[in-house]
Scaffold this motif. Structure first.
Motif, PDB file in Angstrom:
ATOM      1  N   ASP A  78      42.034  47.273  42.554  1.00 38.82           N
ATOM      2  CA  ASP A  78      40.966  46.073  42.702  1.00 38.82           C
ATOM      3  C   ASP A  78      41.513  44.588  41.884  1.00 38.82           C
ATOM      4  O   ASP A  78      41.800  43.528  42.109  1.00 38.82           O
ATOM      5  CB  ASP A  78      40.361  45.395  44.007  1.00 38.82           C
ATOM      6  CG  ASP A  78      39.783  44.714  44.968  1.00 38.82           C
ATOM      7  OD1 ASP A  78      41.656  44.803  45.405  1.00 38.82           O
ATOM      8  OD2 ASP A  78      39.280  43.942  45.584  1.00 38.82           O
ATOM      9  N   ASP A  79      40.543  44.697  41.015  1.00 44.61           N
ATOM     10  CA  ASP A  79      40.480  43.959  40.013  1.00 44.61           C
ATOM     11  C   ASP A  79      42.179  43.196  38.810  1.00 44.61           C
ATOM     12  O   ASP A  79      42.346  42.140  38.229  1.00 44.61           O
ATOM     13  CB  ASP A  79      39.688  44.303  38.503  1.00 44.61           C
ATOM     14  CG  ASP A  79      38.193  44.117  39.404  1.00 44.61           C
ATOM     15  OD1 ASP A  79      37.778  43.156  40.851  1.00 44.61           O
ATOM     16  OD2 ASP A  79      37.419  44.088  38.764  1.00 44.61           O
ATOM     17  N   LEU A  80      42.871  44.577  38.928  1.00 47.12           N
ATOM     18  CA  LEU A  80      43.845  43.577  38.573  1.00 47.12           C
ATOM     19  C   LEU A  80      44.467  42.166  39.261  1.00 47.12           C
ATOM     20  O   LEU A  80      44.306  41.770  39.955  1.00 47.12           O
ATOM     21  CB  LEU A  80      44.987  44.508  38.604  1.00 47.12           C
ATOM     22  CG  LEU A  80      44.456  46.485  37.955  1.00 47.12           C
ATOM     23  CD1 LEU A  80      45.584  47.696  38.382  1.00 47.12           C
ATOM     24  CD2 LEU A  80      44.719  45.457  35.919  1.00 47.12           C
ATOM     25  N   PRO A  81      45.833  41.924  37.591  1.00 49.39           N
ATOM     26  CA  PRO A  81      46.486  40.602  38.153  1.00 49.39           C
ATOM     27  C   PRO A  81      47.024  41.092  39.215  1.00 49.39           C
ATOM     28  O   PRO A  81      47.774  40.160  40.309  1.00 49.39           O
ATOM     29  CB  PRO A  81      47.134  40.270  37.067  1.00 49.39           C
ATOM     30  CG  PRO A  81      46.227  40.894  35.989  1.00 49.39           C
ATOM     31  CD  PRO A  81      45.658  42.511  36.471  1.00 49.39           C
ATOM     32  N   CYS A  82      47.708  42.429  39.301  1.00 55.28           N
ATOM     33  CA  CYS A  82      49.207  41.988  40.706  1.00 55.28           C
ATOM     34  C   CYS A  82      47.802  42.244  42.321  1.00 55.28           C
ATOM     35  O   CYS A  82      48.286  42.063  42.446  1.00 55.28           O
ATOM     36  CB  CYS A  82      49.570  43.709  40.341  1.00 55.28           C
ATOM     37  SG  CYS A  82      49.147  45.125  40.370  1.00 55.28           S
ATOM     38  N   MET A  83      46.433  42.628  41.822  1.00 55.70           N
ATOM     39  CA  MET A  83      45.838  42.368  43.584  1.00 55.70           C
ATOM     40  C   MET A  83      44.646  41.875  43.291  1.00 55.70           C
ATOM     41  O   MET A  83      45.302  40.222  43.574  1.00 55.70           O
ATOM     42  CB  MET A  83      44.888  43.920  43.209  1.00 55.70           C
ATOM     43  CG  MET A  83      45.752  44.962  43.107  1.00 55.70           C
ATOM     44  SD  MET A  83      45.851  45.768  44.358  1.00 55.70           S
ATOM     45  CE  MET A  83      46.020  47.523  44.260  1.00 55.70           C
ATOM     46  N   ASP A  84      43.823  41.483  42.937  1.00 57.32           N
ATOM     47  CA  ASP A  84      42.998  39.935  43.549  1.00 57.32           C
ATOM     48  C   ASP A  84      42.569  39.574  41.801  1.00 57.32           C
ATOM     49  O   ASP A  84      41.807  38.675  42.397  1.00 57.32           O
ATOM     50  CB  ASP A  84      41.538  40.783  43.612  1.00 57.32           C
ATOM     51  CG  ASP A  84      41.311  40.418  45.247  1.00 57.32           C
ATOM     52  OD1 ASP A  84      42.199  40.721  46.026  1.00 57.32           O
ATOM     53  OD2 ASP A  84      40.502  41.177  45.454  1.00 57.32           O
ATOM     54  N   ASP A  85      43.315  40.136  41.149  1.00 58.83           N
ATOM     55  CA  ASP A  85      43.218  39.075  39.298  1.00 58.83           C
ATOM     56  C   ASP A  85      41.512  38.696  39.160  1.00 58.83           C
ATOM     57  O   ASP A  85      41.465  37.117  39.283  1.00 58.83           O
ATOM     58  CB  ASP A  85      44.271  38.067  39.373  1.00 58.83           C
ATOM     59  CG  ASP A  85      44.912  37.381  37.791  1.00 58.83           C
ATOM     60  OD1 ASP A  85      43.817  37.812  37.014  1.00 58.83           O
ATOM     61  OD2 ASP A  85      44.655  36.375  38.188  1.00 58.83           O
ATOM     62  N   VAL A  95      37.891  45.504  32.875  1.00 58.24           N
ATOM     63  CA  VAL A  95      38.601  46.389  32.770  1.00 58.24           C
ATOM     64  C   VAL A  95      39.716  46.200  32.250  1.00 58.24           C
ATOM     65  O   VAL A  95      40.115  46.579  30.806  1.00 58.24           O
ATOM     66  CB  VAL A  95      39.005  48.316  33.457  1.00 58.24           C
ATOM     67  CG1 VAL A  95      39.746  49.348  32.523  1.00 58.24           C
ATOM     68  CG2 VAL A  95      37.283  48.769  33.635  1.00 58.24           C
ATOM     69  N   HIS A  96      40.600  45.631  33.339  1.00 58.67           N
ATOM     70  CA  HIS A  96      41.982  45.082  32.171  1.00 58.67           C
ATOM     71  C   HIS A  96      41.865  43.759  31.300  1.00 58.67           C
ATOM     72  O   HIS A  96      42.492  44.185  30.595  1.00 58.67           O
ATOM     73  CB  HIS A  96      42.679  44.943  33.347  1.00 58.67           C
ATOM     74  CG  HIS A  96      42.846  43.803  34.037  1.00 58.67           C
ATOM     75  ND1 HIS A  96      41.908  43.711  35.471  1.00 58.67           N
ATOM     76  CD2 HIS A  96      43.038  41.968  33.598  1.00 58.67           C
ATOM     77  CE1 HIS A  96      41.605  41.582  35.231  1.00 58.67           C
ATOM     78  NE2 HIS A  96      42.130  41.566  34.465  1.00 58.67           N
ATOM     79  N   ALA A 102      47.688  48.283  31.832  1.00 53.21           N
ATOM     80  CA  ALA A 102      48.448  49.700  30.856  1.00 53.21           C
ATOM     81  C   ALA A 102      46.677  50.920  31.795  1.00 53.21           C
ATOM     82  O   ALA A 102      47.137  51.741  32.439  1.00 53.21           O
ATOM     83  CB  ALA A 102      49.086  49.998  30.624  1.00 53.21           C
ATOM     84  N   THR A 103      45.731  50.216  30.822  1.00 54.63           N
ATOM     85  CA  THR A 103      44.406  51.004  30.606  1.00 54.63           C
ATOM     86  C   THR A 103      43.930  51.212  31.963  1.00 54.63           C
ATOM     87  O   THR A 103      43.082  52.314  32.514  1.00 54.63           O
ATOM     88  CB  THR A 103      43.780  50.703  29.208  1.00 54.63           C
ATOM     89  OG1 THR A 103      44.205  50.605  27.872  1.00 54.63           O
ATOM     90  CG2 THR A 103      42.090  51.490  29.225  1.00 54.63           C
ATOM     91  N   ILE A 152      46.066  41.686  50.346  1.00 57.56           N
ATOM     92  CA  ILE A 152      47.434  41.669  50.631  1.00 57.56           C
ATOM     93  C   ILE A 152      48.318  40.953  50.951  1.00 57.56           C
ATOM     94  O   ILE A 152      48.396  40.050  50.476  1.00 57.56           O
ATOM     95  CB  ILE A 152      47.537  42.555  49.355  1.00 57.56           C
ATOM     96  CG1 ILE A 152      47.201  43.044  48.060  1.00 57.56           C
ATOM     97  CG2 ILE A 152      49.725  42.080  48.669  1.00 57.56           C
ATOM     98  CD1 ILE A 152      47.616  44.337  47.795  1.00 57.56           C
ATOM     99  N   ALA A 153      48.794  41.342  52.388  1.00 53.83           N
ATOM    100  CA  ALA A 153      49.904  40.909  52.803  1.00 53.83           C
ATOM    101  C   ALA A 153      49.312  39.928  53.698  1.00 53.83           C
ATOM    102  O   ALA A 153      49.432  38.324  53.705  1.00 53.83           O
ATOM    103  CB  ALA A 153      49.942  42.264  53.935  1.00 53.83           C
TER     104      ALA A 153
END
Length: 284
Positions: A78-85, A95-96, A102-103, A152-153
């Motif tokens: 959820d924290d990834l840039p492609c999600m909620d960033d 973590v990212h 990738a990790t 996301i939508a």
């Protein structure tokens, strides 16, 4: 009693989860980092509801650790840039940010797989298959992932979500794992899951409304994550739709509903009632 029990179950579930992480694996440090904090509410619900149904901690600890692994995986992704960033989680870099994208993806993948390894431990007994199948549904396309997809939508929709739409979204994204956590104890005992489902459905929605309130009234130093993001992004929330006073009133009513669902258990469920009160009184 609740605070003590929450700490005990959270610590026990984390120890079980960390004990199952391969010490020499390439993702060892990042997986432990991702699962190193948090309230442990879902693990508490598994073990406390199991206790209510006469199931020993030595049995319920495995699904408790499993749900914490699933929850941690969902947060990492959820924290990834492609999600909620998000750059901050539980007061620490996500973590990212600490490693790389990738990790973070691989850590989430590994934690999801580990959850099903934990829940099928021999100690769980005959309930293993039912628990694993229901957890897959709660975490997947019918539950948490469904809610995340709706979220996301909504970011690119041409109109803000309505109250029924945001309720459906959160019933998946947040509520599905909370419902499963409460039902797991009854499933372990072969008991009726309906009272626990009613309790947890109300609890999960109250939990999300409390999160929306914290996004308005909280601060990052206390909550351990960014606040004010929903308003900045123009996202519909329970606060934006109901107003701050209305959202608090709705959360209060849901907690009352959750407590009412525990009536068949009498005083034995008092710790679960305390948990419901905690959900709307927490500051993080």
């Amino acid at each position: 009693m609740f605070t003590q029990r929450l700490t005990q179950t959270s610590d026990a579930a984390r120890a079980c989860l960390h004990g199952a992480i391969h010490a020499d694996g390439a993702l060892d440090a990042a997986m432990r980092y991702a699962t190193g904090g948090g309230k442990g509410l879902r693990a508490f619900l598994v073990m406390e509801c199991a206790r209510l149904h006469g199931v020993e901690d030595s049995v319920s600890i495995w699904p408790a650790a499993a749900i914490e692994a699933i929850h941690a995986y969902s947060l990492v992704h959820d924290d990834l840039p492609c999600m909620d960033d998000d750059d901050l989680r539980r007061g620490l870099p996500t973590v990212h940010v600490k490693w790389d994208d990738a990790t973070a993806v691989l850590v989430g993948d590994a934690l999801q797989s580990l959850a099903f390894e934990l829940i099928t431990n021999d100690a769980v007994g005959d309930a293993r298959v039912a628990l694993a199948a229901s957890l897959a549904r709660a975490a997947g396309q019918e539950g948490m992932v469904h809610g995340q997809a709706l979220d996301i939508a909504a970011e690119t929709a041409d109109h803000p979500l309505t109250l029924p739409e945001i309720t459906e979204l959160q019933a998946g994204k947040t509520g599905a794992l909370i419902r499963w956590s409460a039902e797991a104890g009854a499933m372990l005992a072969g008991a009726d899951t309906a009272p626990m489902r009613t309790y947890a459905t109300a609890l999960g929605l109250a939990f999300q409304i409390a999160d929306d309130i914290l996004d308005v009234e909280g601060d990052a130093a206390t909550t351990g994550k960014a606040v004010g993001k929903d308003a900045d992004a123009g996202k519909a929330t329970f606060v934006s739709l109901l107003g701050l006073t209305g959202a608090k009133s709705r959360a209060r009513a849901l907690v009352d509903d959750a407590c009412d669902a525990l009536a068949p258990y009498g005083q034995a469920a008092d710790t679960l009632r305390e948990a419901a009160e905690f959900v709307i009184s927490r500051d993080k």
